[in-house]
Structures are given as structure tokens and as C-alpha cells.
Write a protein that holds these residues in place. Structure first.
Motif, PDB file in Angstrom:
ATOM      1  N   PRO A 100      36.793  34.906  58.301  1.00 32.03           N
ATOM      2  CA  PRO A 100      36.397  33.952  59.343  1.00 32.03           C
ATOM      3  C   PRO A 100      36.413  32.511  58.845  1.00 32.03           C
ATOM      4  N   LYS A 101      36.807  31.636  59.722  1.00 34.18           N
ATOM      5  CA  LYS A 101      36.859  30.222  59.380  1.00 34.18           C
ATOM      6  C   LYS A 101      35.473  29.599  59.472  1.00 34.18           C
ATOM      7  N   TYR A 102      34.646  30.166  60.350  1.00 35.39           N
ATOM      8  CA  TYR A 102      33.315  29.605  60.566  1.00 35.39           C
ATOM      9  C   TYR A 102      32.258  30.710  60.480  1.00 35.39           C
ATOM     10  N   ASN A 103      31.013  30.299  60.306  1.00 33.71           N
ATOM     11  CA  ASN A 103      29.905  31.257  60.266  1.00 33.71           C
ATOM     12  C   ASN A 103      28.664  30.623  60.886  1.00 33.71           C
ATOM     13  N   LEU A 104      27.553  31.316  60.772  1.00 29.70           N
ATOM     14  CA  LEU A 104      26.327  30.883  61.431  1.00 29.70           C
ATOM     15  C   LEU A 104      25.872  29.493  60.988  1.00 29.70           C
ATOM     16  N   SER A 105      26.149  29.121  59.773  1.00 31.84           N
ATOM     17  CA  SER A 105      25.734  27.798  59.295  1.00 31.84           C
ATOM     18  C   SER A 105      26.438  26.686  60.073  1.00 31.84           C
ATOM     19  N   MET A 114      28.696  23.118  65.822  1.00 34.31           N
ATOM     20  CA  MET A 114      29.713  23.906  66.509  1.00 34.31           C
ATOM     21  C   MET A 114      29.070  24.746  67.604  1.00 34.31           C
ATOM     22  N   THR A 115      29.872  25.169  68.570  1.00 35.46           N
ATOM     23  CA  THR A 115      29.361  25.991  69.658  1.00 35.46           C
ATOM     24  C   THR A 115      29.424  27.470  69.289  1.00 35.46           C
ATOM     25  N   LEU A 116      28.702  28.265  70.051  1.00 37.66           N
ATOM     26  CA  LEU A 116      28.695  29.702  69.808  1.00 37.66           C
ATOM     27  C   LEU A 116      30.097  30.278  69.979  1.00 37.66           C
ATOM     28  N   GLU A 117      30.781  29.835  71.018  1.00 31.93           N
ATOM     29  CA  GLU A 117      32.135  30.327  71.268  1.00 31.93           C
ATOM     30  C   GLU A 117      33.071  30.023  70.100  1.00 31.93           C
ATOM     31  N   GLU A 118      32.830  28.909  69.434  1.00 31.52           N
ATOM     32  CA  GLU A 118      33.698  28.500  68.334  1.00 31.52           C
ATOM     33  C   GLU A 118      33.496  29.329  67.077  1.00 31.52           C
ATOM     34  N   ILE A 119      32.287  29.891  66.892  1.00 39.68           N
ATOM     35  CA  ILE A 119      32.038  30.641  65.652  1.00 39.68           C
ATOM     36  C   ILE A 119      32.150  32.145  65.834  1.00 39.68           C
ATOM     37  N   VAL A 120      32.277  32.603  67.073  1.00 41.77           N
ATOM     38  CA  VAL A 120      32.468  34.040  67.300  1.00 41.77           C
ATOM     39  C   VAL A 120      33.894  34.406  66.907  1.00 41.77           C
ATOM     40  N   ALA A 132      23.348  39.659  60.386  1.00 39.35           N
ATOM     41  CA  ALA A 132      22.100  39.032  59.951  1.00 39.35           C
ATOM     42  C   ALA A 132      21.794  39.322  58.489  1.00 39.35           C
ATOM     43  N   ASP A 133      22.778  39.861  57.790  1.00 42.28           N
ATOM     44  CA  ASP A 133      22.627  40.043  56.342  1.00 42.28           C
ATOM     45  C   ASP A 133      23.158  38.764  55.690  1.00 42.28           C
ATOM     46  N   PHE A 134      22.384  37.694  55.834  1.00 39.52           N
ATOM     47  CA  PHE A 134      22.839  36.361  55.487  1.00 39.52           C
ATOM     48  C   PHE A 134      23.325  36.244  54.055  1.00 39.52           C
ATOM     49  N   GLY A 135      24.534  35.692  53.909  1.00 34.02           N
ATOM     50  CA  GLY A 135      25.083  35.390  52.591  1.00 34.02           C
ATOM     51  C   GLY A 135      25.934  36.475  51.972  1.00 34.02           C
ATOM     52  N   LEU A 136      25.969  37.680  52.572  1.00 31.64           N
ATOM     53  CA  LEU A 136      26.711  38.784  51.952  1.00 31.64           C
ATOM     54  C   LEU A 136      27.993  39.152  52.706  1.00 31.64           C
ATOM     55  N   ALA A 137      28.048  38.844  53.970  1.00 33.81           N
ATOM     56  CA  ALA A 137      29.292  38.973  54.748  1.00 33.81           C
ATOM     57  C   ALA A 137      29.903  40.366  54.733  1.00 33.81           C
ATOM     58  N   ASN A 138      29.078  41.399  54.904  1.00 32.47           N
ATOM     59  CA  ASN A 138      29.605  42.766  54.888  1.00 32.47           C
ATOM     60  C   ASN A 138      30.503  43.077  56.082  1.00 32.47           C
ATOM     61  N   ILE A 139      30.159  42.549  57.253  1.00 28.70           N
ATOM     62  CA  ILE A 139      30.913  42.885  58.454  1.00 28.70           C
ATOM     63  C   ILE A 139      32.351  42.382  58.352  1.00 28.70           C
ATOM     64  N   GLU A 140      32.509  41.146  57.933  1.00 27.96           N
ATOM     65  CA  GLU A 140      33.864  40.606  57.842  1.00 27.96           C
ATOM     66  C   GLU A 140      34.688  41.330  56.790  1.00 27.96           C
TER      67      GLU A 140
END
Length: 304
Positions: A74-79, A86-92, A59-67
Motif C-alpha cells: 500500500p502507498k498509504y496507511n492510517l497515519s 488524506m481522506t478515508l477513500e484515499e487510504i483504503v 488494527a495491529d499497528f506497525g506490523l502490517a500483517n494484512i497487506e
């Protein structure tokens, strides 16, 4: 039937399909650079070592610390969930050891200001996390921005990461002060655990906690608990440079053992909140209500 009632029914329906709901732990801090995201990933590793399925919501939007800390691209994100159908399964994304995470996106400006409609959409979609994991860790942004406060106040458990530096302690107090003054904050429904990071001596963590608690008791009258401390460990910095959690790189490092102790303590904490726990869907329903209250608006009666 209004919007809120429909969301409540959705949550109830989802819970009938599953026997348990995911435990939500939000990790936050009053300032950046204190090891908040590092704490999130290492706790996830320790929980996974104990056999739990874990998802980290960045939830630190825009900074991507976890990845970055997982060395993942990651190919996809929350946006993609909110704006691109996209589905939730597709972005996890699956990280090391089977730990999954949802990327907050790197430099995605459209995630900086989520609308009420976006929040309703998240409430409908993220209820699925209840049956995708045993534990969900929300890694918030640092500081006292509106998004940080909203995620903290809707959570049932919060790990507040701070360090012995006076500025970090005062920034932690500032976060708690902003939380206390935030509309819709219910202190009896949230457990706030303080974790001291990068301490030179184990007793330094207790000193830090006592300092913070004395100020909070005097001016805020909020309940806090001391979770423990993570020692300063040069191995942590080396692991970060490798884009791997210290708990994976060196399981016997001082910091790794301390994170293990913290994770076990979290698991051992009495689960009184389970009596009122409604899972992740309820969390985002609370976020929806908070957003509506903040705008001084009535709940819209349009259907989902």
C-alpha cells in the motif's frame, strides 16, 4: 452542545443517509502466531464469495500483517489519514477479489500511541465505513495491550482465535480476564465467539472450548459461544508463503472449507444486536468515551 453530543448527531445524520450499517466483526487472540490475521483475510474472502462487500481494518499497528498476506504494497496507511490530511477513500486499498483494507502501517511508530484527539478524528472519519461495506473486520494486535482491549470491548461481535496448545488457551483466558476488568466493558453488549485453529481432529476444537469455558465460568462469569474449528492443513502454510489466502489458492482445501463453514455460521447467527446497532461511527464513539473514562477526564466542549 458537548463533544459527545456532536458525535452522536453525526452518527444519526449518517444513518439517515443509508438504509443499513456495516456489520462489525473483530478478530483477536491472546497471543501472536495463532493465525488471527490469517483468519481475518480468509473470512473476508469467504464473505466476498457470498456476495458481501468487505473492508478489513488492520488494527495491529506497525506490523502490517494484512497487506503481507494479500501480497500488497500500500502507498498509504492510517497515519496518512490521521497526520497528513488524506481522506478515508484515499487510504483504503483494494486487495484481491475487490476486498478492501486499511493498512495499519509497517513500522510506523506514531501509530503506537494514539491520543484522545486522534480517536475523535477517527470517530469522525471512519463513520464512512458504514456505507462503504456490508461487513467490516477489525484485525487487532495480539495480547492484552490497551489498544487491543479497547477495540475488543467496543465491538458487538468478537472472534477469539486460539489453538489447542495450553499456552494459547491460557493466553485467551488472560485476554478475557483483562477485558472483564477493563473500565467501560459491557458484557451484555458483546458476543464473544471462540474459534479453534490448527486442530488435528474436529473434536479437539470442542475439547479446547470446554477447557476455556470451564475456567471462564468459574472465575469470570462471561458468556462465550463456540464458533467452530479450522483443521491443521499444510496447504495453509504453502499459501502464506505465496502471500495469498488459502481460500483463494485452493478453494477445496480442508482449511478453506472450514473457513467457509465458519463464515456461514456467522451469517446465520441471529442478529439480535441489530436492534441496538449504530454502525461503525458508534463504535468509534464508544472508543472515544472509553478513552476519556480511562483518563478520568470530562468530555471537552470544543467543537469538532
Amino acid at each position: 452542545m458537548d463533544q459527545a453530543e456532536q458525535l452522536r448527531n453525526m452518527v444519526k445524520t449518517s444513518r439517515k443517509k443509508e438504509f443499513q450499517t456495516a456489520r462489525l466483526i473483530t478478530v483477536t487472540s491472546g497471543k501472536g502466531g495463532v493465525g488471527k490475521s490469517n483468519t481475518s483475510v480468509n473470512l473476508a474472502v469467504q464473505f466476498r464469495n457470498m456476495g458481501y462487500h468487505v473492508i478489513i481494518f488492520d488494527a495491529d499497528f506497525g506490523l502490517a500483517n494484512i497487506e503481507v498476506m494479500f501480497g500488497a504494497i500500500p502507498k498509504y496507511n492510517l497515519s496518512d489519514l490521521i497526520y497528513r490530511g488524506m481522506t478515508l477513500e484515499e487510504i483504503v486499498i483494494e486487495g484481491p477479489m475487490g476486498i478492501r483494507f486499511i493498512s495499519g502501517g509497517s513500522g510506523v511508530s506514531e501509530l503506537a500511541n494514539l491520543t484522545t484527539e486522534n480517536v475523535r478524528f477517527l470517530a469522525r472519519k471512519l463513520v464512512q465505513l458504514d456505507h462503504m461495506a456490508d461487513i467490516v473486520i477489525i484485525d487487532t494486535g495480539a495480547g492484552i495491550s490497551d489498544s487491543v482491549i479497547e477495540f475488543v470491548k467496543i465491538s458487538e461481535e468478537v472472534v477469539l482465535v486460539t489453538t489447542p496448545e495450553p499456552t494459547s488457551i491460557m493466553d485467551s483466558y488472560a485476554l478475557l480476564k483483562a477485558l472483564k476488568r477493563s473500565q467501560g466493558f459491557c458484557p451484555e453488549e458483546i458476543k464473544i465467539h471462540v474459534m479453534a485453529n490448527r486442530v488435528m481432529e474436529k473434536g479437539d476444537g470442542n475439547i479446547l472450548y470446554d477447557r476455556l469455558r470451564s475456567v471462564v465460568d468459574q472465575f469470570l462469569d462471561m458468556e462465550l459461544s463456540y464458533l467452530g474449528s479450522i483443521p491443521y492443513d499444510i496447504q495453509v502454510s504453502k499459501a502464506i508463503m505465496q502471500q495469498k489466502p488459502i481460500s483463494i489458492v485452493n478453494k477445496t482445501a480442508k482449511a478453506s472449507l472450514a473457513y467457509q463453514e465458519i463464515a456461514r455460521k456467522l451469517l446465520d447467527i441471529e442478529q439480535e444486536e441489530s436492534k441496538r446497532k449504530s454502525g461503525i461511527g458508534q463504535v468509534f464513539l464508544n472508543l472515544f468515551h472509553s478513552s476519556m473514562n480511562k483518563r478520568g477526564s470530562k468530555t471537552p466542549k470544543d467543537s469538532i
